[in-house]
Design a protein around this motif. Structure first.
Motif, short mmCIF file in Angstrom:
data_model
loop_
_atom_site.label_atom_id
_atom_site.label_comp_id
_atom_site.label_asym_id
_atom_site.label_seq_id
_atom_site.Cartn_x
_atom_site.Cartn_y
_atom_site.Cartn_z
N MET A 138 0.68 -0.66 0.16
CA MET A 138 -0.35 -0.02 0.12
C MET A 138 0.72 1.24 0.25
O MET A 138 0.12 2.33 -0.33
N ILE A 139 1.64 1.20 0.33
CA ILE A 139 2.03 2.62 0.81
C ILE A 139 4.00 2.27 0.63
O ILE A 139 4.65 1.62 0.40
N PHE A 140 4.48 3.52 -0.54
CA PHE A 140 5.60 3.87 -1.29
C PHE A 140 6.96 5.45 -0.24
O PHE A 140 5.60 6.33 -0.30
N ARG A 141 8.05 4.37 0.21
CA ARG A 141 8.10 6.02 0.96
C ARG A 141 9.96 5.56 0.12
O ARG A 141 10.56 4.75 0.13
N ASP A 142 9.76 6.83 -0.35
CA ASP A 142 11.50 7.44 -1.09
C ASP A 142 11.95 8.17 0.42
O ASP A 142 12.21 9.40 -0.07
N ALA A 155 2.26 11.54 12.89
CA ALA A 155 1.04 11.07 12.90
C ALA A 155 0.85 10.22 13.34
O ALA A 155 0.22 9.47 13.97
N CYS A 156 2.11 9.15 12.90
CA CYS A 156 1.92 7.62 13.76
C CYS A 156 1.63 7.34 14.73
O CYS A 156 1.21 6.43 15.51
N ASN A 157 2.56 8.43 15.56
CA ASN A 157 3.04 7.77 16.92
C ASN A 157 2.04 8.80 17.83
O ASN A 157 1.39 8.27 19.18
N CYS A 161 -1.27 6.61 17.06
CA CYS A 161 -0.22 5.69 18.19
C CYS A 161 -0.20 5.07 18.32
O CYS A 161 -0.37 3.55 18.90
N ASN A 162 0.21 4.50 16.96
CA ASN A 162 1.07 2.87 17.23
C ASN A 162 2.15 2.67 16.82
O ASN A 162 2.80 1.92 17.05
N ASP A 163 3.38 3.78 17.01
CA ASP A 163 4.65 3.99 17.42
C ASP A 163 5.19 3.10 16.29
O ASP A 163 6.03 2.56 16.87
N ALA A 164 5.13 2.94 15.45
CA ALA A 164 5.75 2.76 14.22
C ALA A 164 6.54 3.12 13.24
O ALA A 164 7.77 2.45 12.43
N ILE A 165 6.67 4.21 13.67
CA ILE A 165 7.83 5.49 13.38
C ILE A 165 8.24 5.61 14.09
O ILE A 165 8.25 6.36 14.96
N ARG A 189 5.46 -3.28 14.17
CA ARG A 189 4.16 -2.45 14.22
C ARG A 189 3.13 -1.45 13.40
O ARG A 189 1.95 -0.86 13.75
N CYS A 190 3.50 -1.25 12.26
CA CYS A 190 2.91 -0.37 11.64
C CYS A 190 1.46 -1.33 11.04
O CYS A 190 1.59 -2.97 11.09
N VAL A 191 0.08 -0.74 10.94
CA VAL A 191 -1.51 -1.40 10.86
C VAL A 191 -1.93 -0.51 9.34
O VAL A 191 -2.45 -0.83 8.82
N HIS A 192 -0.68 0.19 8.46
CA HIS A 192 -0.65 0.72 6.97
C HIS A 192 -2.11 1.07 7.29
O HIS A 192 -2.77 1.00 6.36
N CYS A 193 -2.58 1.45 8.19
CA CYS A 193 -3.50 2.54 7.96
C CYS A 193 -3.64 3.82 6.93
O CYS A 193 -4.24 5.22 7.30
N GLY A 194 -1.98 4.81 6.98
CA GLY A 194 -1.74 5.89 6.51
C GLY A 194 -1.73 7.08 6.51
O GLY A 194 -1.84 7.72 4.93
N GLU A 195 -1.90 6.61 7.98
CA GLU A 195 -1.56 8.03 7.97
C GLU A 195 -0.62 9.01 8.45
O GLU A 195 0.04 10.56 8.01
N CYS A 196 0.66 8.17 7.63
CA CYS A 196 1.93 8.96 7.59
C CYS A 196 1.83 9.09 6.19
O CYS A 196 2.58 10.47 5.89
N VAL A 197 1.33 9.07 5.17
CA VAL A 197 1.31 8.82 3.93
C VAL A 197 0.35 10.73 3.63
O VAL A 197 0.62 11.43 2.94
S1 SF4 Z 1 0.70 3.40 8.11
FE1 SF4 Z 1 0.66 3.80 10.04
S2 SF4 Z 1 0.90 2.47 11.43
FE2 SF4 Z 1 2.05 2.79 9.64
S3 SF4 Z 1 4.32 3.91 9.82
FE3 SF4 Z 1 2.44 5.00 8.41
S4 SF4 Z 1 1.03 6.06 10.97
FE4 SF4 Z 1 1.86 4.63 11.52
#
Ligand code: SF4
Ligand code: SF4
Length: 351
Positions: A138-142, A155-157, A161-165, A189-197
């Motif tokens: 789902m997510i591409f990071r460059d 956004a993540c932490n 509150c996923n603490d994935a980054i 830890r990532c739940v792929h919510c895409g908040e970071c996107v």
């Molecule tokens: S997709 Fe969600 S859980 Fe995963 S790194 Fe991004 S904000 Fe954190």
């Protein structure tokens, strides 16, 4: 009433407001890049620098509380020079080629460079390849496009509150930034919510499914309610040629204020599935056959009448789909209570 002087005008403010908030209330534009209201994340990029009488340096408007009697200038020559220098340093580092960037047309850095009249970076820092993360569907990071604003970390932490980054980007002042640190996600830890996107202001974190499908100016944004559960999150559908290319949360829309889960943000493929039911099916002799809506509804009405005649209305129960809108669910409970005569009606909002 508390007042301060903003660009030569006396303006009122509420105690607790920052200079940025006061300026926004009074229609004075101060640019921001790292500032992320939802997580109270601020003071990293310094693009919102303003001049305050008596301060020995420029102060970040997003992180400086307004004070009575303060004299603030948001657009002096000194301020504009500082902002240009910050922007020039940002583009001098990494790889910021808009031609092939997925976020061309939807990039805060690109907008700021244009607004500040920067034609090219006066220096180019030695290029160091940073990680590219293509590990998830789902997510591409460059991180060659990353400006280290820290919004994805907050956004993540702090929002999801996923603490994935992993920190410590936001703790930069307490702990020196480790050389080469970039906001890589921890996929345990990532739940792929895409908040970071959604939080990333540049093209460093993007929706993989949307890549190459449309430039922002080619899409129409249509607001709708997420079809998955009863929370009713507000979505923007980004549509090109009548197909959804991506989904984002509506930042000022309740109840989600821009936040989404993995299903709401990425789970829209079912709309175009060839396996979707397009007509009612009636089961006969253990298998299904296609039927018209009239035939199906007549059959249901006859069966309801039979059951009620033999066993009473409480022998019938209804479960309204969580994918239905409120109005449909309301109508369904009215139908069960007022027409069929039973209170056996519920909603399957259990996810
Ligand atoms: S997709 Fe969600 S859980 Fe995963 S790194 Fe991004 S904000 Fe954190
Ligand atoms: S990946 Fe995006 S949001 Fe995260 S620090 Fe880099 S530029 Fe900021």
């Amino acid at each position: 009433m508390n007042t301060l002087n903003l660009n030569g005008n006396s303006v009122p403010f509420e105690l607790g407001q920052t200079i940025l908030e006061v300026a926004r209330v009074h229609g004075v534009k101060i640019p921001t890049l790292c500032h992320f209201q939802a997580a109270d994340h601020k003071g990293v990029c310094r693009i919102c620098a303003v001049e305050v009488d008596g301060a020995d340096r420029l102060l970040p408007a997003c992180a400086t509380p307004a004070a009575a009697g303060m004299v603030v200038v948001t657009d002096s020559e000194r301020v504009m020079l500082a902002r240009k220098l910050i922007l020039e340093l940002l583009v001098a580092d990494g790889d910021h080629n808009c031609l092939y960037c997925e976020s061309n047309g939807d990039c805060r850095l690109q907008d700021l460079i244009y607004e500040h009249g920067i034609k090219q970076a006066p220096v180019k820092l030695p290029y160091q390849q940073r990680p590219i993360d293509d590990a998830t569907p789902m997510i591409f990071r460059d991180f060659n496009k990353c400006v280290l604003c820290g919004r994805c970390v907050a956004a993540c932490n702090d929002v999801q509150c996923n603490d994935a980054i992993p920190y410590p980007y936001g703790r930069r002042e307490e702990k020196p930034l480790p050389t080469g640190w970039v906001p890589l996600a921890d996929y345990d830890r990532c739940v792929h919510c895409g908040e970071c996107v959604q939080a990333c202001p540049v093209g460093a974190i993007v929706e993989k499914k949307a890549m190459g499908l449309a430039r922002p100016w080619e899409t129409e944004k249509i607001r709708t309610t997420c079809p998955y559960c009863g929370v009713g999150c507000q979505l923007w559908l980004h549509v090109k040629d009548e197909r959804i290319v991506k989904v984002t949360g509506v930042e000022d829309g309740s109840p989600n204020k821009g936040r989404l889960c993995v299903k709401g943000r990425f789970g829209y493929d079912f709309i175009y599935s060839e396996e979707r039911l397009k007509t009612p099916l009636i089961r006969e002799n253990g298998s299904f056959r296609e039927a018209s809506w009239d035939e199906a509804l007549d059959l249901i009405a006859d069966r309801f009448k039979d059951i009620i005649a033999k066993h009473g209305p409480d022998a019938i129960g209804g479960v309204s789909s969580s994918r239905s809108i409120n109005e449909d669910s309301y109508q369904m409970q009215k139908f069960f209570r007022a027409v069929l005569g039973t209170n056996n009606i519920d909603n399957c909002a259990r996810t």
